[in-house]
Design an enzyme around this catalytic site. Structure first.
Site, PDB file in Angstrom:
ATOM      1  CB  SER A  11      -0.881   0.011   1.251  1.00 51.09           C
ATOM      2  OG  SER A  11      -1.388   1.325   1.442  1.00 51.09           O
ATOM      3  CG  HIS A  36      -4.129  -1.437  -1.279  1.00 56.47           C
ATOM      4  ND1 HIS A  36      -5.308  -2.091  -1.593  1.00 56.47           N
ATOM      5  CD2 HIS A  36      -4.416  -0.650  -0.209  1.00 56.47           C
ATOM      6  CE1 HIS A  36      -6.252  -1.726  -0.737  1.00 56.47           C
ATOM      7  NE2 HIS A  36      -5.738  -0.845   0.112  1.00 56.47           N
ATOM      8  CG  ASP A  38      -5.104   2.664   1.119  1.00 59.08           C
ATOM      9  OD1 ASP A  38      -6.082   1.898   1.122  1.00 59.08           O
ATOM     10  OD2 ASP A  38      -3.952   2.297   1.433  1.00 59.08           O
ATOM     11  CG  MET A  40      -8.301   7.507   3.025  1.00 64.38           C
ATOM     12  SD  MET A  40      -7.500   7.444   4.637  1.00 64.38           S
ATOM     13  CE  MET A  40      -6.505   5.944   4.462  1.00 64.38           C
ATOM     14  CG  HIS A  72      -9.362   0.509   0.105  1.00 65.80           C
ATOM     15  ND1 HIS A  72      -8.703   0.234   1.295  1.00 65.80           N
ATOM     16  CD2 HIS A  72     -10.686   0.548   0.415  1.00 65.80           C
ATOM     17  CE1 HIS A  72      -9.591   0.116   2.268  1.00 65.80           C
ATOM     18  NE2 HIS A  72     -10.792   0.311   1.770  1.00 65.80           N
ATOM     19  CG  MET A  74     -11.253   3.607   2.819  1.00 66.63           C
ATOM     20  SD  MET A  74      -9.657   3.502   3.635  1.00 66.63           S
ATOM     21  CE  MET A  74      -8.585   3.599   2.199  1.00 66.63           C
ATOM     22  CG  MET A 143     -11.498  -2.526   5.922  1.00 68.14           C
ATOM     23  SD  MET A 143      -9.956  -2.097   5.068  1.00 68.14           S
ATOM     24  CE  MET A 143      -9.069  -1.159   6.310  1.00 68.14           C
ATOM     25  CG  ASP A 178      -6.213  -2.572   3.610  1.00 67.87           C
ATOM     26  OD1 ASP A 178      -5.100  -2.340   4.101  1.00 67.87           O
ATOM     27  OD2 ASP A 178      -6.854  -1.739   2.928  1.00 67.87           O
TER      28      ASP A 178
HETATM   29  C1  DX5 Z   1      -6.080   1.884   5.971  1.00 67.41           C
HETATM   30  C2  DX5 Z   1      -5.777   1.534   4.538  1.00 67.41           C
HETATM   31  C3  DX5 Z   1      -4.682   0.560   4.403  1.00 67.41           C
HETATM   32  C4  DX5 Z   1      -3.347   0.992   4.976  1.00 67.41           C
HETATM   33  C5  DX5 Z   1      -2.804  -0.214   5.652  1.00 67.41           C
HETATM   34  O1  DX5 Z   1      -7.322   2.442   6.100  1.00 67.41           O
HETATM   35  O2  DX5 Z   1      -6.898   1.016   3.865  1.00 67.41           O
HETATM   36  O3  DX5 Z   1      -4.518   0.110   3.049  1.00 67.41           O
HETATM   37  O4  DX5 Z   1      -2.414   1.451   4.037  1.00 67.41           O
HETATM   38  O5  DX5 Z   1      -1.663   0.142   6.340  1.00 67.41           O
HETATM   39  P1  DX5 Z   1      -0.871  -0.875   7.268  1.00 67.41           P
HETATM   40  O6  DX5 Z   1      -0.426  -2.017   6.392  1.00 67.41           O
HETATM   41  O7  DX5 Z   1       0.267  -0.051   7.777  1.00 67.41           O
HETATM   42  O8  DX5 Z   1      -1.813  -1.320   8.340  1.00 67.41           O
HETATM   43 ZN    ZN Z   2      -6.510   0.045   1.864  1.00 69.47          ZN
END
Ligand code: DX5
Ligand code: ZN
Length: 223
Positions: A11, A36, A38, A40, A72, A74, A143, A178
């Site tokens: 990620s 990956h 992310d 947000m 992903h 969010m 998650m 994740d």
């Molecule tokens: C968190 C993200 C993850 C994040 C995971 O909300 O969706 O993808 O990058 O990070 P680690 O592997 O550090 O838990």
């Molecule tokens: Zn993620």
């Protein structure tokens, strides 16, 4: 189901954004076949991260390596952003079932755009939420932390939850995990039925991200 590479998916949330291209290259060279990404929006989760502009900046190098860009979302109402991420070069788009009153519509929009759809379940969401959608998605993402931040500890009870999801899903979809994945947690997740393991801080926060990627892959039995 479309052809989906199994393995550890770094990620980029925990990467150094000042040299993002180099960091992505590093894990692609190490053998990562899923990156990956992310997204947000400051609404579905408090932080704001990156969007289609950054996705389009890294998509060509991801594709040149034969890898896929795993986005992903969010964000609230993710169906509004499918087109933009499709144009940016996303290969898979994962939507949170809690983020829209019409998840099925979002999943269909992703498929209609020619991409691979996935659904994401937060830790507090009943596993049974997959039942109505399972035949329309390629991936179910479990998650194992509450979403929003990298570097959080793997939630207790997550391995049993992955096992429960695998029992519900059978072989109809990949199971992606994740949050808090590292050399300790990777093995139990894979053993419970996960086939894609997202790892952010355990890869990019390590002194040697390439070594960390290989160690987590080996711990998962992905080689
Ligand atoms: C968190 C993200 C993850 C994040 C995971 O909300 O969706 O993808 O990058 O990070 P680690 O592997 O550090 O838990
Ligand atoms: Zn993620």
């Amino acid at each position: 189901m479309t052809d989906i590479p199994r393995g550890v998916a770094p990620s980029i949330l925990s990467a150094d954004f000042a040299r993002l291209g180099e960091q992505v290259e590093l894990v692609l060279d190490a053998g990562a076949r899923t990156i990956h990404f992310d997204v947000m929006d400051g609404r579905f989760v408090p932080p704001i991260t990156v969007g289609p502009v950054v996705a389009s900046a890294i998509a060509p190098q991801v594709h040149d390596a034969g890898a896929i860009l795993d986005v992903h979302l969010m964000v609230e109402r993710p169906e509004r952003h499918v087109e933009a991420f499709a144009s940016a070069g996303a290969d898979r788009i994962l939507v949170q079932v809690e983020s829209t009153p019409n998840v099925a519509y979002a999943v269909k929009a992703i498929r209609d755009a020619g991409l691979s759809p996935g659904i994401v379940l937060n830790p507090g969401t009943p596993a049974s939420a997959v039942e109505e959608l399972i035949d329309d998605v390629d991936v179910v993402l479990c998650m194992t932390v509450n979403p929003g931040w990298g570097g959080q500890p793997f939630l207790p009870g997550s391995v049993a939850r992955i096992r429960r999801l695998r029992a519900l899903v059978g072989d109809r979809a990949e199971i992606e995990v994740d949050g808090g994945v590292d050399v300790e947690t990777a093995g139990p997740c894979a053993e419970a039925g996960a086939t894609i393991l997202v790892a952010g801080s355990a890869v990019f926060g390590a002194e040697d991200p390439v070594r960390a990627f290989h160690q987590i892959s080996a711990a998962a039995g992905y080689g």
